[in-house]
Design an enzyme around this catalytic site. Structure first.
Site, mmCIF file in Angstrom:
data_model
loop_
_atom_site.group_PDB
_atom_site.id
_atom_site.type_symbol
_atom_site.label_atom_id
_atom_site.label_comp_id
_atom_site.label_asym_id
_atom_site.label_seq_id
_atom_site.Cartn_x
_atom_site.Cartn_y
_atom_site.Cartn_z
ATOM 1 N N ARG A 122 56.725 34.471 17.372
ATOM 2 C CA ARG A 122 55.950 35.602 17.279
ATOM 3 C C ARG A 122 54.293 35.504 17.601
ATOM 4 N NH1 ARG A 122 59.291 36.478 12.781
ATOM 5 N NH2 ARG A 122 61.251 37.425 13.415
ATOM 6 N N LYS A 144 46.000 40.107 29.326
ATOM 7 C CA LYS A 144 47.132 40.341 29.694
ATOM 8 C C LYS A 144 48.017 38.954 30.324
ATOM 9 C CE LYS A 144 46.335 44.252 32.802
ATOM 10 N NZ LYS A 144 46.537 44.759 34.178
ATOM 11 N N GLU A 186 38.358 39.284 44.642
ATOM 12 C CA GLU A 186 38.076 40.072 43.397
ATOM 13 C C GLU A 186 36.674 40.154 43.161
ATOM 14 O OE1 GLU A 186 40.631 41.707 42.105
ATOM 15 O OE2 GLU A 186 42.447 40.348 42.597
ATOM 16 N N LYS A 224 34.298 41.941 34.370
ATOM 17 C CA LYS A 224 35.560 41.821 33.969
ATOM 18 C C LYS A 224 35.544 41.878 32.412
ATOM 19 C CE LYS A 224 40.142 41.368 33.762
ATOM 20 N NZ LYS A 224 41.392 41.007 34.542
ATOM 21 N N GLU A 234 43.962 49.057 29.073
ATOM 22 C CA GLU A 234 44.200 49.805 30.169
ATOM 23 C C GLU A 234 44.672 51.239 30.106
ATOM 24 O OE1 GLU A 234 45.883 47.144 33.234
ATOM 25 O OE2 GLU A 234 46.163 49.024 34.744
ATOM 26 N N ARG A 238 39.606 50.566 32.738
ATOM 27 C CA ARG A 238 40.270 49.451 33.270
ATOM 28 C C ARG A 238 40.942 49.657 34.663
ATOM 29 N NH1 ARG A 238 42.811 44.595 29.483
ATOM 30 N NH2 ARG A 238 43.465 43.063 31.097
ATOM 31 N N ASN A 242 41.570 48.372 39.794
ATOM 32 C CA ASN A 242 42.602 48.648 40.766
ATOM 33 C C ASN A 242 42.257 48.763 42.190
ATOM 34 O OD1 ASN A 242 44.570 48.203 38.556
ATOM 35 N ND2 ASN A 242 44.834 50.356 38.164
ATOM 36 N N HIS A 245 44.106 47.627 45.054
ATOM 37 C CA HIS A 245 45.229 47.039 44.692
ATOM 38 C C HIS A 245 46.443 47.910 44.973
ATOM 39 C CE1 HIS A 245 42.844 44.022 42.721
ATOM 40 N NE2 HIS A 245 43.664 43.422 42.294
ATOM 41 N N HIS A 249 48.836 45.766 46.785
ATOM 42 C CA HIS A 249 50.476 45.275 46.130
ATOM 43 C C HIS A 249 51.354 45.548 47.058
ATOM 44 C CE1 HIS A 249 48.589 45.039 41.945
ATOM 45 N NE2 HIS A 249 48.934 43.837 42.271
ATOM 46 N N HIS A 265 47.260 36.833 46.999
ATOM 47 C CA HIS A 265 46.903 38.170 46.310
ATOM 48 C C HIS A 265 45.599 38.760 47.019
ATOM 49 C CE1 HIS A 265 46.648 41.026 43.456
ATOM 50 N NE2 HIS A 265 45.382 40.478 42.946
HETATM 51 N N1 LIG Z 1 46.781 38.521 33.887
HETATM 52 C C1 LIG Z 1 45.740 38.914 34.720
HETATM 53 O O1 LIG Z 1 45.065 39.921 34.297
HETATM 54 C C2 LIG Z 1 45.726 38.398 36.098
HETATM 55 C C3 LIG Z 1 44.698 38.956 37.126
HETATM 56 C C4 LIG Z 1 44.742 38.346 38.223
HETATM 57 C C5 LIG Z 1 45.865 37.552 38.728
HETATM 58 N N2 LIG Z 1 46.833 37.214 37.686
HETATM 59 C C6 LIG Z 1 47.807 36.341 38.267
HETATM 60 O O2 LIG Z 1 47.326 35.165 38.692
HETATM 61 C C7 LIG Z 1 48.199 34.567 39.484
HETATM 62 C C8 LIG Z 1 47.302 33.910 40.680
HETATM 63 O O3 LIG Z 1 46.325 33.052 40.232
HETATM 64 P P1 LIG Z 1 45.708 31.920 41.020
HETATM 65 O O4 LIG Z 1 45.186 32.716 42.326
HETATM 66 O O5 LIG Z 1 44.792 31.217 40.288
HETATM 67 O O6 LIG Z 1 46.876 31.105 41.736
HETATM 68 P P2 LIG Z 1 47.382 29.578 40.994
HETATM 69 O O7 LIG Z 1 47.541 29.731 39.461
HETATM 70 O O8 LIG Z 1 48.830 29.493 41.669
HETATM 71 O O9 LIG Z 1 46.561 28.507 41.634
HETATM 72 C C9 LIG Z 1 46.351 28.531 42.962
HETATM 73 C C10 LIG Z 1 46.539 27.187 43.499
HETATM 74 O O10 LIG Z 1 45.585 26.314 43.156
HETATM 75 C C11 LIG Z 1 46.065 25.117 42.444
HETATM 76 N N3 LIG Z 1 45.000 24.597 41.620
HETATM 77 C C12 LIG Z 1 44.490 25.437 40.450
HETATM 78 N N4 LIG Z 1 43.099 24.713 40.195
HETATM 79 C C13 LIG Z 1 42.917 23.932 40.920
HETATM 80 C C14 LIG Z 1 41.706 23.131 41.122
HETATM 81 N N5 LIG Z 1 40.514 23.025 40.214
HETATM 82 N N6 LIG Z 1 41.600 22.221 42.416
HETATM 83 C C15 LIG Z 1 42.700 22.095 43.198
HETATM 84 N N7 LIG Z 1 43.766 23.061 42.952
HETATM 85 C C16 LIG Z 1 43.836 23.909 42.101
HETATM 86 C C17 LIG Z 1 47.270 25.644 41.822
HETATM 87 O O11 LIG Z 1 48.051 24.184 41.314
HETATM 88 C C18 LIG Z 1 47.863 26.411 42.700
HETATM 89 O O12 LIG Z 1 48.599 25.745 43.824
HETATM 90 C C19 LIG Z 1 49.009 35.456 39.835
HETATM 91 O O13 LIG Z 1 50.585 35.170 39.300
HETATM 92 C C20 LIG Z 1 48.571 36.821 39.236
HETATM 93 O O14 LIG Z 1 49.744 37.697 38.869
HETATM 94 C C21 LIG Z 1 46.700 37.839 36.701
HETATM 95 ZN ZN LIG Z 2 43.793 41.428 41.691
#
Ligand SMILES: NC(=O)c1ccc[n+]([C@@H]2O[C@H](COP(=O)([O-])OP(=O)(O)OC[C@H]3O[C@@H](n4cnc5c(N)ncnc54)[C@H](O)[C@@H]3O)[C@@H](O)[C@H]2O)c1
Ligand SMILES: [Zn+2]
Length: 365
Positions: A122, A144, A186, A224, A234, A238, A242, A245, A249, A265
Site C-alpha cells: 500500500r 503521476k 516539452e 512544470k 489535474e 494542469r 496538454n 498532446h 497522442h 512522444h
Molecule cells: N508521469 C508523467 O507525468 C509523464 C510525463 C511525460 C512522459 N511520461 C512517460 O515517460 C516515458 C518516456 O520517457 P523518456 O522519454 O525519458 O524515455 P525512456 O525512459 O524510455 O528513456 C529513453 C531512452 O534513453 C535511455 N537513457 C535514459 N537515460 C539515459 C542516459 N543518461 N544516457 C543514455 N541513455 C539514457 C533509456 O534507457 C531509453 O533507452 C513514457 O512512458 C511516458 O508515458 C510520464
Molecule cells: Zn508530453
C-alpha cells in the site's frame, strides 16, 4: 567539523520538492540518510545502470550498499509483468514498509518505479533521479505514475509522490541527440503555454550545448513544478500542459501501428503543436504570424512526418480513444498568444481533419 553547505536550488512542486544544481546529488545523499530506510533499492534500465549508476554511486555514498534492480530499456517495461517481477524481488529481499526505492532513469523508469512503490504494501517511499531531458523537465515531476495495458498507454496508474526529485544535468552527456530533442519538445511547450521569454530563449539556444541548456532545463522544471503545485490532481490548470498532446497522442499511437516510422512522444507532440497552433489561429485566438513562426521553428528541429489524407481518419479514431476526450467532441488546450493558453476549447473532428491537412500541405512544400 562544520558540514559544507549544499548549493542546490530547491523548487516546490506542491507535494514534493525538486532539487537542481551542481549539488543535487549531495542533497540526495543527505536525504537518503535522513530517510533512515530499512532497505535501499535502486531501479534502473540497462542503459541507466550502465551510464548513470557509477556517477550516482560516486556522488551518493549513502547508496553504496543499495541493491540494484534492472529492467530492459524501453516502453515495454511499463507492464504488469515487469511490476510483478519487481514486487517479487522486493518480497524475496524482505522489503518492508520502511524500504526506499530510488528510480534512476527516464520517464519509463520513474513511471514504472513510482507505480511499483505506490502499490507495494500500500505504498513505500521512493525518490526520482531523472536521467533523460524528458524526465528532468516533465516525467519525474508531479507524482503521476503508471504502466501500459492491452496496448493502451498509462491505462493503470496512481498518483504517488516521490519524497523528492533530484536533477543532475551531467547525466545528459550520454543521451543521444534524438532523445535530447524529444525532451526539448516539452520545453518548447512550456514556453508556448506559460512563458514567452522562455520560448524565445529556447529558439536562440544552441540545444546541443548542455551548459547553455542547463538554465533552460531549470526554467522548464520550474514551470512544470509550478503548474503541478497549483493543480496536483489535474482538475484545471494542469490541462495547460496538454497543448500539442491531443493531436500528438493520436499521431504517436498511429505511428506505433507500424505503417510508418515510429515517433518518440516529443516528436509526435512537436507535430501536434504545429497542428494545434493552427487550430488556435483557426478559432481566432492566435495571430497568423505567431502560428507561422511556431511552425517554422518546429519544422527546423523535427523531421516532417508525411501523412496521406486518407490516414487522417485513423488518427482521429485513435484520438477518440484517448481518455481525455469525452463524447463526440475534442477538448483542446489552445494558444491565445506566445506564452499563454486556454483550456477546454471545443474542437470538432472536421476541424482536426483540417489541421492535419494544413500540416500535410506544409511538409509537402
Ligand atoms: N508521469 C508523467 O507525468 C509523464 C510525463 C511525460 C512522459 N511520461 C512517460 O515517460 C516515458 C518516456 O520517457 P523518456 O522519454 O525519458 O524515455 P525512456 O525512459 O524510455 O528513456 C529513453 C531512452 O534513453 C535511455 N537513457 C535514459 N537515460 C539515459 C542516459 N543518461 N544516457 C543514455 N541513455 C539514457 C533509456 O534507457 C531509453 O533507452 C513514457 O512512458 C511516458 O508515458 C510520464
Ligand atoms: Zn508530453
Amino acid at each position: 567539523m562544520v558540514p559544507k553547505r549544499i548549493e542546490a536550488m530547491v523548487m516546490d512542486a506542491g507535494r514534493h520538492p525538486v532539487t537542481l544544481g551542481t549539488d543535487a546529488l549531495r542533497a540526495l545523499d543527505h536525504d537518503v540518510k535522513q530517510a533512515e530506510a530499512s532497505t535501499l533499492f535502486v531501479l534502473g534500465d540497462e542503459n541507466t545502470l550502465r551510464q548513470a549508476l557509477p556517477e550516482l554511486l560516486a556522488h551518493v555514498p549513502a547508496l553504496r550498499d543499495a541493491e540494484t534492480i534492472g529492467v530492459a530499456a524501453g516502453e515495454a517495461s511499463k507492464s504488469l509483468g515487469v511490476c510483478q517481477e519487481i514486487w517479487q524481488h522486493l518480497t524475496v529481499r524482505a522489503a518492508d514498509r520502511e524500504a526506499l526505492l530510488i528510480n534512476l532513469g527516464g520517464g519509463v523508469v520513474t513511471d514504472l518505479g513510482g507505480f511499483v512503490a505506490g502499490a507495494y504494501k500500500r505504498g513505500i517511499r521512493c525518490m526520482h533521479v531523472p536521467t533523460t531531458l524528458m524526465g528532468m523537465v516533465d516525467a519525474a515531476i508531479g507524482g503521476k505514475t503508471g504502466i501500459d495495458l492491452g496496448g493502451v498507454k498509462n491505462l493503470v496508474g496512481v498518483f504517488h509522490d516521490p519524497l523528492g526529485v533530484y536533477v543532475h544535468g551531467p547525466f545528459l552527456r550520454s543521451l543521444g541527440k534524438r532523445e535530447l530533442l524529444n525532451g526539448v519538445a516539452e520545453m518548447i511547450k512550456h514556453g508556448l503555454v506559460r512563458d514567452a521569454d522562455h520560448y524565445e530563449s529556447l529558439r536562440e539556444a544552441p540545444l546541443h550545448d548542455l551548459d547553455a541548456l542547463s538554465p533552460l532545463v531549470q526554467r522548464s522544471a520550474a514551470i512544470k513544478a509550478e503548474v503541478v503545485k497549483a493543480d496536483p490532481r489535474e482538475s484545471g490548470l494542469r490541462k495547460l500542459l496538454n497543448f500539442g498532446h491531443t493531436i500528438g497522442h493520436g499521431i504517436e499511437a498511429y505511428s506505433w501501428e507500424g505503417g510508418q516510422r515510429a515517433l518518440l512522444h516529443g516528436e509526435a507532440v512537436a507535430l501536434g503543436m504545429i497542428a494545434e497552433a493552427w487550430l488556435s489561429w483557426r478559432q481566432g485566438a492566435l495571430p497568423r504570424a505567431a502560428c507561422d513562426r511556431i511552425a517554422d521553428h518546429l519544422l527546423s528541429l523535427y523531421k516532417p512526418y508525411a501523412l496521406q489524407g486518407d490516414e487522417h481518419h485513423r488518427v482521429i479514431e485513435l484520438m477518440r480513444n484517448d481518455k481525455k476526450n469525452s463524447g463526440g467532441q475534442f477538448r483542446f488546450t489552445l494558444l491565445t498568444g506566445i506564452g499563454s493558453a486556454r483550456t477546454d476549447a471545443v474542437v470538432t473532428a472536421a476541424q482536426v481533419q483540417e489541421a492535419l491537412e494544413y500540416y500535410r500541405l506544409l511538409v509537402r512544400g
